[in-house]
Design a protein around this motif. Structure first.
Motif, PDB file in Angstrom:
ATOM      1  N   PRO A   1       8.925  -5.356   1.092  1.00 50.73           N
ATOM      2  CA  PRO A   1       7.850  -6.008   1.841  1.00 50.73           C
ATOM      3  C   PRO A   1       7.998  -7.523   1.789  1.00 50.73           C
ATOM      4  CG  PRO A   1       7.025  -5.143  -0.228  1.00 50.73           C
ATOM      5  CD  PRO A   1       8.441  -4.690  -0.096  1.00 50.73           C
ATOM      6  N   LYS A   2       7.688  -8.157   2.899  1.00 53.53           N
ATOM      7  CA  LYS A   2       7.801  -9.607   2.960  1.00 53.53           C
ATOM      8  C   LYS A   2       6.655 -10.278   2.206  1.00 53.53           C
ATOM      9  CE  LYS A   2      10.599  -9.902   6.993  1.00 53.53           C
ATOM     10  NZ  LYS A   2      11.842  -9.518   6.481  1.00 53.53           N
ATOM     11  N   ASP A   3       5.509  -9.622   2.205  1.00 50.65           N
ATOM     12  CA  ASP A   3       4.330 -10.192   1.568  1.00 50.65           C
ATOM     13  C   ASP A   3       3.831  -9.236   0.480  1.00 50.65           C
ATOM     14  OD1 ASP A   3       2.134 -11.742   1.003  1.00 50.65           O
ATOM     15  OD2 ASP A   3       0.957 -11.034   2.721  1.00 50.65           O
ATOM     16  N   ARG A   4       3.790  -9.711  -0.733  1.00 52.46           N
ATOM     17  CA  ARG A   4       3.377  -8.871  -1.858  1.00 52.46           C
ATOM     18  C   ARG A   4       1.927  -8.407  -1.729  1.00 52.46           C
ATOM     19  NH1 ARG A   4       4.890 -10.619  -7.765  1.00 52.46           N
ATOM     20  NH2 ARG A   4       6.559  -9.169  -7.420  1.00 52.46           N
ATOM     21  N   LYS A   5       1.055  -9.303  -1.262  1.00 50.43           N
ATOM     22  CA  LYS A   5      -0.353  -8.931  -1.091  1.00 50.43           C
ATOM     23  C   LYS A   5      -0.499  -7.811  -0.062  1.00 50.43           C
ATOM     24  CE  LYS A   5      -2.488 -13.285  -2.358  1.00 50.43           C
ATOM     25  NZ  LYS A   5      -3.296 -14.418  -1.910  1.00 50.43           N
ATOM     26  N   GLU A   6       0.269  -7.918   1.007  1.00 50.26           N
ATOM     27  CA  GLU A   6       0.220  -6.878   2.037  1.00 50.26           C
ATOM     28  C   GLU A   6       0.732  -5.548   1.479  1.00 50.26           C
ATOM     29  OE1 GLU A   6      -0.420  -5.046   5.645  1.00 50.26           O
ATOM     30  OE2 GLU A   6      -1.097  -6.993   4.954  1.00 50.26           O
ATOM     31  N   ALA A   7       1.778  -5.592   0.689  1.00 54.91           N
ATOM     32  CA  ALA A   7       2.324  -4.370   0.089  1.00 54.91           C
ATOM     33  C   ALA A   7       1.309  -3.732  -0.855  1.00 54.91           C
ATOM     34  CB  ALA A   7       3.611  -4.675  -0.659  1.00 54.91           C
ATOM     35  N   ASN A   8       0.634  -4.552  -1.651  1.00 56.81           N
ATOM     36  CA  ASN A   8      -0.393  -4.027  -2.559  1.00 56.81           C
ATOM     37  C   ASN A   8      -1.554  -3.415  -1.785  1.00 56.81           C
ATOM     38  OD1 ASN A   8       1.026  -4.746  -4.825  1.00 56.81           O
ATOM     39  ND2 ASN A   8      -0.045  -6.686  -5.098  1.00 56.81           N
ATOM     40  N   ARG A   9      -1.953  -4.066  -0.693  1.00 53.95           N
ATOM     41  CA  ARG A   9      -3.028  -3.543   0.125  1.00 53.95           C
ATOM     42  C   ARG A   9      -2.651  -2.203   0.738  1.00 53.95           C
ATOM     43  NH1 ARG A   9      -4.468  -2.976   5.018  1.00 53.95           N
ATOM     44  NH2 ARG A   9      -2.746  -4.108   5.926  1.00 53.95           N
ATOM     45  N   GLN A  10      -1.413  -2.095   1.227  1.00 55.25           N
ATOM     46  CA  GLN A  10      -0.956  -0.834   1.801  1.00 55.25           C
ATOM     47  C   GLN A  10      -0.924   0.266   0.744  1.00 55.25           C
ATOM     48  OE1 GLN A  10       2.821  -1.749   3.553  1.00 55.25           O
ATOM     49  NE2 GLN A  10       1.925  -2.652   5.402  1.00 55.25           N
ATOM     50  N   ALA A  11      -0.474  -0.067  -0.450  1.00 55.97           N
ATOM     51  CA  ALA A  11      -0.428   0.924  -1.536  1.00 55.97           C
ATOM     52  C   ALA A  11      -1.838   1.367  -1.907  1.00 55.97           C
ATOM     53  CB  ALA A  11       0.293   0.341  -2.747  1.00 55.97           C
ATOM     54  N   ARG A  12      -2.776   0.414  -1.993  1.00 54.66           N
ATOM     55  CA  ARG A  12      -4.169   0.764  -2.293  1.00 54.66           C
ATOM     56  C   ARG A  12      -4.759   1.657  -1.215  1.00 54.66           C
ATOM     57  NH1 ARG A  12      -4.832  -4.566  -3.776  1.00 54.66           N
ATOM     58  NH2 ARG A  12      -5.846  -4.998  -1.804  1.00 54.66           N
ATOM     59  N   ASP A  13      -4.488   1.325   0.052  1.00 54.38           N
ATOM     60  CA  ASP A  13      -4.999   2.133   1.153  1.00 54.38           C
ATOM     61  C   ASP A  13      -4.421   3.546   1.115  1.00 54.38           C
ATOM     62  OD1 ASP A  13      -6.471  -0.014   2.013  1.00 54.38           O
ATOM     63  OD2 ASP A  13      -5.082  -0.557   3.641  1.00 54.38           O
ATOM     64  N   ARG A  14      -3.126   3.644   0.837  1.00 53.42           N
ATOM     65  CA  ARG A  14      -2.483   4.956   0.760  1.00 53.42           C
ATOM     66  C   ARG A  14      -3.075   5.776  -0.384  1.00 53.42           C
ATOM     67  NH1 ARG A  14       2.252   3.149   0.814  1.00 53.42           N
ATOM     68  NH2 ARG A  14       2.617   3.107  -1.419  1.00 53.42           N
ATOM     69  N   MET A  15      -3.286   5.145  -1.540  1.00 58.59           N
ATOM     70  CA  MET A  15      -3.865   5.847  -2.690  1.00 58.59           C
ATOM     71  C   MET A  15      -5.306   6.258  -2.394  1.00 58.59           C
ATOM     72  SD  MET A  15      -2.207   3.643  -5.818  1.00 58.59           S
ATOM     73  CE  MET A  15      -3.335   4.253  -7.019  1.00 58.59           C
ATOM     74  N   ARG A  16      -6.053   5.401  -1.706  1.00 57.52           N
ATOM     75  CA  ARG A  16      -7.432   5.714  -1.368  1.00 57.52           C
ATOM     76  C   ARG A  16      -7.502   6.925  -0.436  1.00 57.52           C
ATOM     77  NH1 ARG A  16      -9.192   0.970   0.751  1.00 57.52           N
ATOM     78  NH2 ARG A  16      -9.762   0.241  -1.319  1.00 57.52           N
ATOM     79  N   THR A  17      -6.624   6.979   0.556  1.00 57.65           N
ATOM     80  CA  THR A  17      -6.643   8.127   1.465  1.00 57.65           C
ATOM     81  C   THR A  17      -6.245   9.408   0.723  1.00 57.65           C
ATOM     82  OG1 THR A  17      -4.376   7.667   2.188  1.00 57.65           O
ATOM     83  CG2 THR A  17      -6.175   6.769   3.532  1.00 57.65           C
ATOM     84  N   GLU A  18      -5.297   9.311  -0.210  1.00 54.97           N
ATOM     85  CA  GLU A  18      -4.918  10.490  -0.996  1.00 54.97           C
ATOM     86  C   GLU A  18      -6.078  10.955  -1.870  1.00 54.97           C
ATOM     87  OE1 GLU A  18      -1.362   9.661  -3.193  1.00 54.97           O
ATOM     88  OE2 GLU A  18      -0.216   9.252  -1.376  1.00 54.97           O
ATOM     89  N   ARG A  19      -6.807  10.007  -2.476  1.00 52.72           N
ATOM     90  CA  ARG A  19      -7.972  10.365  -3.290  1.00 52.72           C
ATOM     91  C   ARG A  19      -9.059  11.001  -2.442  1.00 52.72           C
ATOM     92  NH1 ARG A  19      -7.405   5.388  -5.973  1.00 52.72           N
ATOM     93  NH2 ARG A  19      -9.071   4.560  -4.690  1.00 52.72           N
ATOM     94  N   ASP A  20      -9.257  10.462  -1.228  1.00 55.29           N
ATOM     95  CA  ASP A  20     -10.264  11.027  -0.338  1.00 55.29           C
ATOM     96  C   ASP A  20      -9.897  12.457   0.067  1.00 55.29           C
ATOM     97  OD1 ASP A  20     -11.739   8.727  -0.479  1.00 55.29           O
ATOM     98  OD2 ASP A  20     -11.032   7.921   1.448  1.00 55.29           O
ATOM     99  N   LYS A  21      -8.612  12.677   0.359  1.00 53.62           N
ATOM    100  CA  LYS A  21      -8.161  14.033   0.684  1.00 53.62           C
ATOM    101  C   LYS A  21      -8.391  14.968  -0.493  1.00 53.62           C
ATOM    102  CE  LYS A  21      -4.441  13.074   3.957  1.00 53.62           C
ATOM    103  NZ  LYS A  21      -2.979  13.109   4.117  1.00 53.62           N
TER     104      LYS A  21
END
Length: 185
Positions: free
Chosen positions: A39-59
């Motif tokens: 990822p070019k931007d570390r903050k963006e990568a962390n946000r994407q990882a958090r979003d992915r984990m959140r959707t997995e938790r919701d599922k």
């Protein structure tokens, strides 16, 4: 379709024991470089990882509420665990009333009436013995049912899983009970 089956029946090439030839170094390096996406931007990568984990938790949470086997946690997956849940949920158990009963005993033990304190302590001990005996009965019955229903499968930990489920009040159990009381799994 037939060509795929023919390939499976052919003996492996002794020069390629993996079933495919080893790639050339230049090909392996090119593959490795193209697969990695940094990822070019570390903050963006962390946000994407958090979003992915959140959707997995919701599922997973929704699966716990609905009983959807695909998204359940590993602890709750499989036929053995499903049978154990249904076996426990179909019965009345003294253990599921343990926590509410403990709260009542705690309140009675705080009251400054010695007779009530003594009575609550004795009743708590008696109820504890009843719960232990119920655990033994339920555990033996569950172990026997698992052995009959799943003779060739690994049932390790299923009895403990079921007994821990009995300690929870029925409406607070996750995954939610799929059978009514009195139904047999």
């Amino acid at each position: 379709m037939m060509a795929v089956e023919d390939d499976k029946n052919l003996p492996r090439d002794p020069q390629a024991p993996k079933g495919r030839p080893t790639p050339k170094r230049s090909e392996a390096e090119a593959n490795r470089k193209t697969r990695v996406t940094v990822p070019k931007d570390r903050k963006e990568a962390n946000r994407q990882a958090r979003d992915r984990m959140r959707t997995e938790r919701d599922k997973q949470r929704q699966a716990l509420l609905d009983g959807d086997e695909r998204y359940l946690p590993v602890r709750d997956k499989g036929q053995v665990r499903r049978f154990t849940r249904d076996f426990i949920d179909s019965r009345w158990s003294a253990a599921e009333f343990f926590l509410p009963y403990a709260v009542v005993v705690l309140v009675l033990s705080i009251v400054r009436v010695p007779v009530l304190q003594l009575a609550s302590t004795l009743l708590f001990m008696l109820f504890f013995v009843v719960v232990v005996l119920d655990f033994v009965r339920l555990g033996l019955t569950l172990r026997k049912s698992l052995a009959e229903r799943f003779p060739n499968e690994n049932t390790r930990g299923a009895v403990a899983y079921g007994l821990m489920r009995t300690l929870q009040m029925r409406r607070l159990r996750l995954p939610k009970p799929q059978v009514k009381r009195g139904e047999r799994p």
